[in-house]
Enzyme design. Sequence first.
Site, PDB file in Angstrom:
ATOM      1  N   ARG A 119       0.837  -1.210   0.000  1.00  0.00           N
ATOM      2  CA  ARG A 119       0.000   0.000   0.000  1.00  0.00           C
ATOM      3  C   ARG A 119       0.864   1.249   0.000  1.00  0.00           C
ATOM      4  NH1 ARG A 119      -2.716  -0.475   5.208  1.00  0.00           N
ATOM      5  NH2 ARG A 119      -3.627   1.539   4.735  1.00  0.00           N
ATOM      6  N   SER A 171      -5.616  -3.024   9.057  1.00  0.00           N
ATOM      7  CA  SER A 171      -4.168  -3.083   9.230  1.00  0.00           C
ATOM      8  C   SER A 171      -3.807  -2.865  10.705  1.00  0.00           C
ATOM      9  CB  SER A 171      -3.522  -2.008   8.345  1.00  0.00           C
ATOM     10  OG  SER A 171      -2.200  -1.773   8.704  1.00  0.00           O
TER      11      SER A 171
HETATM   12  N1  URA Z   1      -0.894   2.277  10.697  1.00  0.00           N
HETATM   13  C1  URA Z   1      -1.039   0.981  10.331  1.00  0.00           C
HETATM   14  O1  URA Z   1      -0.575   0.076  11.012  1.00  0.00           O
HETATM   15  N2  URA Z   1      -1.680   0.724   9.195  1.00  0.00           N
HETATM   16  C2  URA Z   1      -2.216   1.673   8.425  1.00  0.00           C
HETATM   17  O2  URA Z   1      -2.804   1.358   7.426  1.00  0.00           O
HETATM   18  C3  URA Z   1      -2.059   3.029   8.801  1.00  0.00           C
HETATM   19  C4  URA Z   1      -1.385   3.304   9.949  1.00  0.00           C
END
Ligand code: URA
Length: 437
Positions: free
Chosen positions: A168, A183
């Site tokens: 990403r 996430s």
């Molecule tokens: N922190 C994370 O662990 N994942 C994200 O997508 C954004 C911030």
Amino acid sequence: MRALDLIIKKRDKQPLTKPEIDFLIAGYAHDEVPDYQMSAWAMAVLLNGMNDQEITDLTMAMAHSGEVLDLSEIGKLVVDKHSTGGVGDKTTLSVAPMVAACGLPVGKMSGRGLGFSGGTIDKLESIPGFRSNLSTDEFISQLKQIGIVLTGQSADLAPADGKLYALRDVTGTVPSIPLIASSVMSKKIAGGADAIVLDVKVGKGAFMQTLDEARELANVMVSIGNLSGRRVIAVLSPMDQPLGEAVGNALELKEAVELLRGKAPKDYRYHCMHLAAYMLILGKKAASMQEALAMAEATIADGSAMIKFEELIAAQGGDVSYIRELDRLPKARIHKTITATKSGWVRTVDAKEVGESSVLLGAGRSKKDDKIDFGVGILVKVKIGDMVAEKQPLFEVHANDEEKLNQVLEKLRNAVEIVDEPVEAPPFFWDVIGLNE
Ligand code: URA
């Protein structure tokens, strides 16, 4: 089942079932679904969203792509915190040792830089030798022994998020509520903590641009956390301007250590004290904010937070002399100051422009395998609401490459707006969700 059909389904705005999400995530974790299909799918999610059931299923699939730690053998409540990503957000580096020094174990899985936002693991790796790929056995035994662990994703813990996160970062698929919520929460669930403080950033330098979006993200994460039996608080913090002064890996590490030694910019100090206090309340170490704040302050005054940070660095193989003598940390060759072209009041210090500038200098990645330059970054010398004089320093840029420096100087000059009328400073926090003192 084929990954292609699931991409098409999401492209066509259809919800995915749990078996479909499980198939995609397990396939990606085991290298059966390639990066190009996963990127297309992530972009379809970013554009078309997911319903609450899909977000929960995605979170659980990523959490269970590796081990889910059972920390009951620690014999104490374990707390964790996570930020949704900001610029100059080195909070974990100061807060985790403060809380652990109060006798509340902190076990945290952190991320690397993401888009224009920095990552705790990259900052810690400015210290030679620091290991961020602990196995689950190492995670648990360190937590038992010294009450603090800061690790990155490994093959053991939420590996699917580790892969998707890196993808990403370089495919424009970060600012999506389903992808951020899953996430963050997959890491938190896999990490096994009983209580979690979420720091949801909102503003120009955050992935959530409005308070409404940030609130939605916070509510989704709190409900996933509660569904999986965790106690969760979410704070909504402004991120229109960088937090503290330092942006860039070693520069931020230095600022975080300076706070542990009692010296820090006011906004950064306030932010850290309050996050530590929320963790102490959630972890049942304090009954009120007043008591929790006093406990957090005491760890700075008596030096116990700094001692805990040194224990953490040593336990994970880092060379402690680099945090005892901060001048040993990686440094950039060229330092250039940008000054105000007129006097007045600061209306804007655009955190996104500053974050992107730091990445351009080499503090972040634009391709998955890019190497980080730990020494580069920016010191932000003014805050929104400050009165400035003509020629007063606004930024100090630390660079290793003239060409990159010149690109960044231009960008940073446009990142600050000075107006003729006084400007109100933003609040330290917008809101706190789920706090029952
Ligand atoms: N922190 C994370 O662990 N994942 C994200 O997508 C954004 C911030």
